[in-house]
Scaffold this motif. Sequence first.
Motif, PDB file in Angstrom:
ATOM      1  N   ILE A  78       2.333  10.399  -2.569  1.00 48.56           N
ATOM      2  CA  ILE A  78       2.944  10.954  -1.382  1.00 48.56           C
ATOM      3  C   ILE A  78       4.454  10.885  -1.503  1.00 48.56           C
ATOM      4  O   ILE A  78       5.003  10.030  -2.211  1.00 48.56           O
ATOM      5  CB  ILE A  78       2.479  10.227  -0.108  1.00 48.56           C
ATOM      6  N   ASN A  79       5.126  11.781  -0.812  1.00 48.88           N
ATOM      7  CA  ASN A  79       6.590  11.773  -0.732  1.00 48.88           C
ATOM      8  C   ASN A  79       6.957  11.307   0.656  1.00 48.88           C
ATOM      9  O   ASN A  79       6.700  12.002   1.641  1.00 48.88           O
ATOM     10  CB  ASN A  79       7.145  13.169  -1.006  1.00 48.88           C
ATOM     11  N   LEU A 111       0.830  -1.207   0.000  1.00 49.20           N
ATOM     12  CA  LEU A 111       0.000   0.000   0.000  1.00 49.20           C
ATOM     13  C   LEU A 111       0.865   1.257   0.000  1.00 49.20           C
ATOM     14  O   LEU A 111       0.561   2.235  -0.692  1.00 49.20           O
ATOM     15  CB  LEU A 111      -0.929   0.002   1.211  1.00 49.20           C
ATOM     16  N   LEU A 112       1.948   1.241   0.768  1.00 49.63           N
ATOM     17  CA  LEU A 112       2.839   2.396   0.801  1.00 49.63           C
ATOM     18  C   LEU A 112       3.494   2.607  -0.556  1.00 49.63           C
ATOM     19  O   LEU A 112       3.605   3.745  -1.041  1.00 49.63           O
ATOM     20  CB  LEU A 112       3.903   2.208   1.882  1.00 49.63           C
ATOM     21  N   ASN A 113       3.923   1.524  -1.190  1.00 44.61           N
ATOM     22  CA  ASN A 113       4.520   1.636  -2.523  1.00 44.61           C
ATOM     23  C   ASN A 113       3.518   2.207  -3.520  1.00 44.61           C
ATOM     24  O   ASN A 113       3.874   3.028  -4.382  1.00 44.61           O
ATOM     25  CB  ASN A 113       5.017   0.275  -3.000  1.00 44.61           C
ATOM     26  N   MET A 114       2.265   1.766  -3.430  1.00 48.78           N
ATOM     27  CA  MET A 114       1.231   2.308  -4.320  1.00 48.78           C
ATOM     28  C   MET A 114       0.991   3.791  -4.043  1.00 48.78           C
ATOM     29  O   MET A 114       0.805   4.586  -4.971  1.00 48.78           O
ATOM     30  CB  MET A 114      -0.073   1.525  -4.157  1.00 48.78           C
ATOM     31  N   ALA A 115       0.996   4.164  -2.777  1.00 48.54           N
ATOM     32  CA  ALA A 115       0.768   5.566  -2.415  1.00 48.54           C
ATOM     33  C   ALA A 115       1.882   6.471  -2.934  1.00 48.54           C
ATOM     34  O   ALA A 115       1.653   7.653  -3.207  1.00 48.54           O
ATOM     35  CB  ALA A 115       0.653   5.700  -0.896  1.00 48.54           C
ATOM     36  N   MET A 116       3.076   5.923  -3.098  1.00 48.45           N
ATOM     37  CA  MET A 116       4.208   6.702  -3.607  1.00 48.45           C
ATOM     38  C   MET A 116       4.320   6.661  -5.124  1.00 48.45           C
ATOM     39  O   MET A 116       5.218   7.255  -5.693  1.00 48.45           O
ATOM     40  CB  MET A 116       5.510   6.201  -2.973  1.00 48.45           C
ATOM     41  N   LEU A 142      -2.355   3.717 -11.534  1.00 53.08           N
ATOM     42  CA  LEU A 142      -2.033   2.440 -10.906  1.00 53.08           C
ATOM     43  C   LEU A 142      -1.617   2.592  -9.448  1.00 53.08           C
ATOM     44  O   LEU A 142      -1.505   1.594  -8.731  1.00 53.08           O
ATOM     45  CB  LEU A 142      -0.908   1.736 -11.672  1.00 53.08           C
ATOM     46  N   GLY A 143      -1.373   3.814  -9.027  1.00 51.42           N
ATOM     47  CA  GLY A 143      -0.874   4.032  -7.676  1.00 51.42           C
ATOM     48  C   GLY A 143      -1.766   4.895  -6.830  1.00 51.42           C
ATOM     49  O   GLY A 143      -2.837   4.472  -6.376  1.00 51.42           O
ATOM     50  N   ALA A 144      -1.341   6.135  -6.615  1.00 46.43           N
ATOM     51  CA  ALA A 144      -2.033   7.032  -5.693  1.00 46.43           C
ATOM     52  C   ALA A 144      -3.498   7.249  -6.057  1.00 46.43           C
ATOM     53  O   ALA A 144      -4.359   7.368  -5.171  1.00 46.43           O
ATOM     54  CB  ALA A 144      -1.305   8.374  -5.635  1.00 46.43           C
TER      55      ALA A 144
END
Length: 254
Positions: A247-248, A224-229, A234-236
């Motif tokens: 996110i950074n 989930l963190l990788n997707m948020a970044m 496909l991600g955030a």
Amino acid sequence: MGGYGSPSAAIGLVRSAFRPSDDATIFQLFIPANAQLSVNLNRLSTILNKTSNLPTLSGQAEIMSQTIRTAIMDQAIINSTDGPLYAYEIDGLGGVNFMDDANIPSLMSLPYIGFINSTDGIYNNTRKAILSSQNPYWFHSASSGHSGIGGPHRGLNRVWPMNWIVQLSTSTSVDERTSLLDLLKTTTAGKGLIHENFDVSQTNGTGFGRLWFAWGNSLFGEVLLNMAMEEGELGAEILFGKGAAAINIADIVG
């Protein structure tokens, strides 16, 4: 064989008596673990080259990494009606086991561990095959509509949500990622946690094993963190809505 397992040929791969699930291998040249070892030997070589006065050791690590990778590409790709596939286990003597298990390293996780890209053609052939009845540990229930990979460790018809998390991580499809997120949210049996396994016929994950499966929960948090970044659809945007920025992590930990 005195506890050493079946014979294997010396073809540049490392033997494994056991899988990450703790089950014994059928053929001891276990491809996912060799792929992971190749990746991390390459990383080790880079670290040693930059941070130590051990250039010889760095070079040895890189040679071993490339030897394993070459052996996988030369010896562990099998032909099928669906095109070339990565084998799960081989013995270098003609023995091949094609399957996949939910535990990591697995064939599904090859992009996650950094061995290949998710767009690799042979990987995608393999991914399609292991998410089908070609994999003896892929289970499907018509009553619940669920499908997933388990393994011999907990027996037949027990799916492991950890497999869905790896599938989520390696997916290049918005629809697949969205569907998997919904599946992971609705199969916690109301507990809000990732369980080790449950009966594939159960709609919401009841009858689960291990309420708190640390490996699965930790892996889900990482993915989930990788997707948020990750920027884009496909991600955030899947997690936070259309147009949302990634996110950074430096802004959070800094």
